[in-house]
Design an enzyme around this catalytic site. Structure first.
Site, PDB file in Angstrom:
ATOM      1  N   ALA A   1       0.828  -1.203   0.000  1.00 57.43           N
ATOM      2  CA  ALA A   1       0.000   0.000   0.000  1.00 57.43           C
ATOM      3  C   ALA A   1       0.862   1.254   0.000  1.00 57.43           C
ATOM      4  O   ALA A   1       0.627   2.186  -0.787  1.00 57.43           O
ATOM      5  CB  ALA A   1      -0.932  -0.008   1.214  1.00 57.43           C
ATOM      6  N   TYR A   2       1.851   1.282   0.861  1.00 55.32           N
ATOM      7  CA  TYR A   2       2.723   2.453   0.963  1.00 55.32           C
ATOM      8  C   TYR A   2       3.516   2.655  -0.332  1.00 55.32           C
ATOM      9  O   TYR A   2       3.557   3.768  -0.883  1.00 55.32           O
ATOM     10  CB  TYR A   2       3.681   2.272   2.139  1.00 55.32           C
ATOM     11  CG  TYR A   2       4.592   3.453   2.373  1.00 55.32           C
ATOM     12  CD1 TYR A   2       4.112   4.609   2.989  1.00 55.32           C
ATOM     13  CD2 TYR A   2       5.934   3.409   2.009  1.00 55.32           C
ATOM     14  CE1 TYR A   2       4.947   5.693   3.217  1.00 55.32           C
ATOM     15  CE2 TYR A   2       6.771   4.484   2.236  1.00 55.32           C
ATOM     16  CZ  TYR A   2       6.274   5.632   2.834  1.00 55.32           C
ATOM     17  OH  TYR A   2       7.108   6.704   3.057  1.00 55.32           O
ATOM     18  N   SER A   3       4.135   1.596  -0.827  1.00 59.59           N
ATOM     19  CA  SER A   3       4.952   1.711  -2.040  1.00 59.59           C
ATOM     20  C   SER A   3       4.125   2.173  -3.232  1.00 59.59           C
ATOM     21  O   SER A   3       4.541   3.057  -4.000  1.00 59.59           O
ATOM     22  CB  SER A   3       5.617   0.364  -2.353  1.00 59.59           C
ATOM     23  OG  SER A   3       6.477  -0.049  -1.318  1.00 59.59           O
TER      24      SER A   3
ATOM     25  N   SER B   1       1.252   3.814  -3.204  1.00 56.39           N
ATOM     26  CA  SER B   1       0.763   5.184  -3.030  1.00 56.39           C
ATOM     27  C   SER B   1       1.857   6.201  -3.321  1.00 56.39           C
ATOM     28  O   SER B   1       1.599   7.259  -3.917  1.00 56.39           O
ATOM     29  CB  SER B   1       0.223   5.383  -1.609  1.00 56.39           C
ATOM     30  OG  SER B   1       1.255   5.351  -0.639  1.00 56.39           O
TER      31      SER B   1
END
Length: 247
Positions: free
Chosen positions: A153-155, A157
């Site tokens: 999710a972080y990567s 986004s």
């Protein structure tokens, strides 16, 4: 000192971490800074000594209506926006393989890391275009360039933030507005301290300098990016990775 005197800046995620450090630096350099963060109590504690120079907006920036109202209030009071720094972000669940990532977590991370930056930039750009000047900095991450295992999710986004930066840099290149991103590796903040130790070790092991970056290092580079001197670089993602990403 006073390099940013009489400039109006907006910083999101200003209650802690890189956002807080950048806001403090801008205030010390003479800017009036609108501080956006959902943590109103932390905003008051962090910036109570700056009085009228620090304008507090304790709002949920994933809500476009609230963002629009905040930008309208800032422009109504000061007549312009010179600088926008989008720092607000979360990692979401980490150390999780993709098949175990929940849709709810993915949406939550994208709403804050990408959509809020889009909302605020969309609201600010017309005012910068009238001024024919502006400096926009999106906080991305090396994870958006390379992908960190266990951090889908972080990567993803942050990859979206980098893509937005490239598009906006091209779209507004003739308007006096620069739009750039900063892609740190691991900067020692509360966000990193809250992550699992094995996840942090995984990221540090990829850095040739074998250490975290510091808030001071992040601030120094960011201040150049949003300065008047940075007039011929736009759509670019600046590296802050201790040698990890040399492209």
């Amino acid at each position: 000192m006073n390099e940013f005197k009489e400039q109006i800046a907006i910083v999101t995620g200003a209650a802690s971490g890189i956002g807080s450090a950048l806001a403090h630096k801008l205030l010390k350099e003479g800017a009036i800074v609108a501080l956006l963060d959902i943590n109103g109590a932390a905003l008051k504690t962090e910036f109570k000594s700056y009085a009228a120079k620090a304008k507090l907006f304790p709002i949920d920036i994933t809500k476009q209506v609230l963002v629009n109202k905040a930008i309208e209030a800032i422009v109504a009071e000061f007549g312009k926006v010179d600088i926008l720094i989008n720092c607000a972000g979360i990692t979401g669940a980490t150390n999780v393989f993709s098949h175990d990532v929940s849709s709810e977590d993915l949406h939550k991370v994208f709403e804050l890391n990408f959509m809020s930056s889009f909302y605020i930039t969309k609201a600010v750009l017309p005012h910068m275009m009238k001024l024919r000047y502006g400096r926009i900095l999106h906080l991305a991450s090396v994870a958006g360039k390379e992908g960190n295992a266990g951090m889908l999710a972080y990567s993803a986004s942050k990859a979206a933030v980098i893509g937005m930066t490239k598009v906006q840099g091209k779209e507004y290149a003739e308007t006096g507005i620069t739009v750039n991103a900063l892609a740190p590796a691991v900067i020692r903040t509360a966000l990193v301290d809250a992550m699992p130790l094995n996840q942090v070790k995984y990221m540090i092991d990829k850095i040739p300098m074998k250490r975290c970056g510091t808030l001071e290092e992040a601030v120094n580079l960011s201040m150049y990016i949003v300065s008047k001197e940075n007039s011929f670089t736009t759509g670019f993602t600046f590296d802050l990775t201790g040698g990890r990403a040399t492209y």
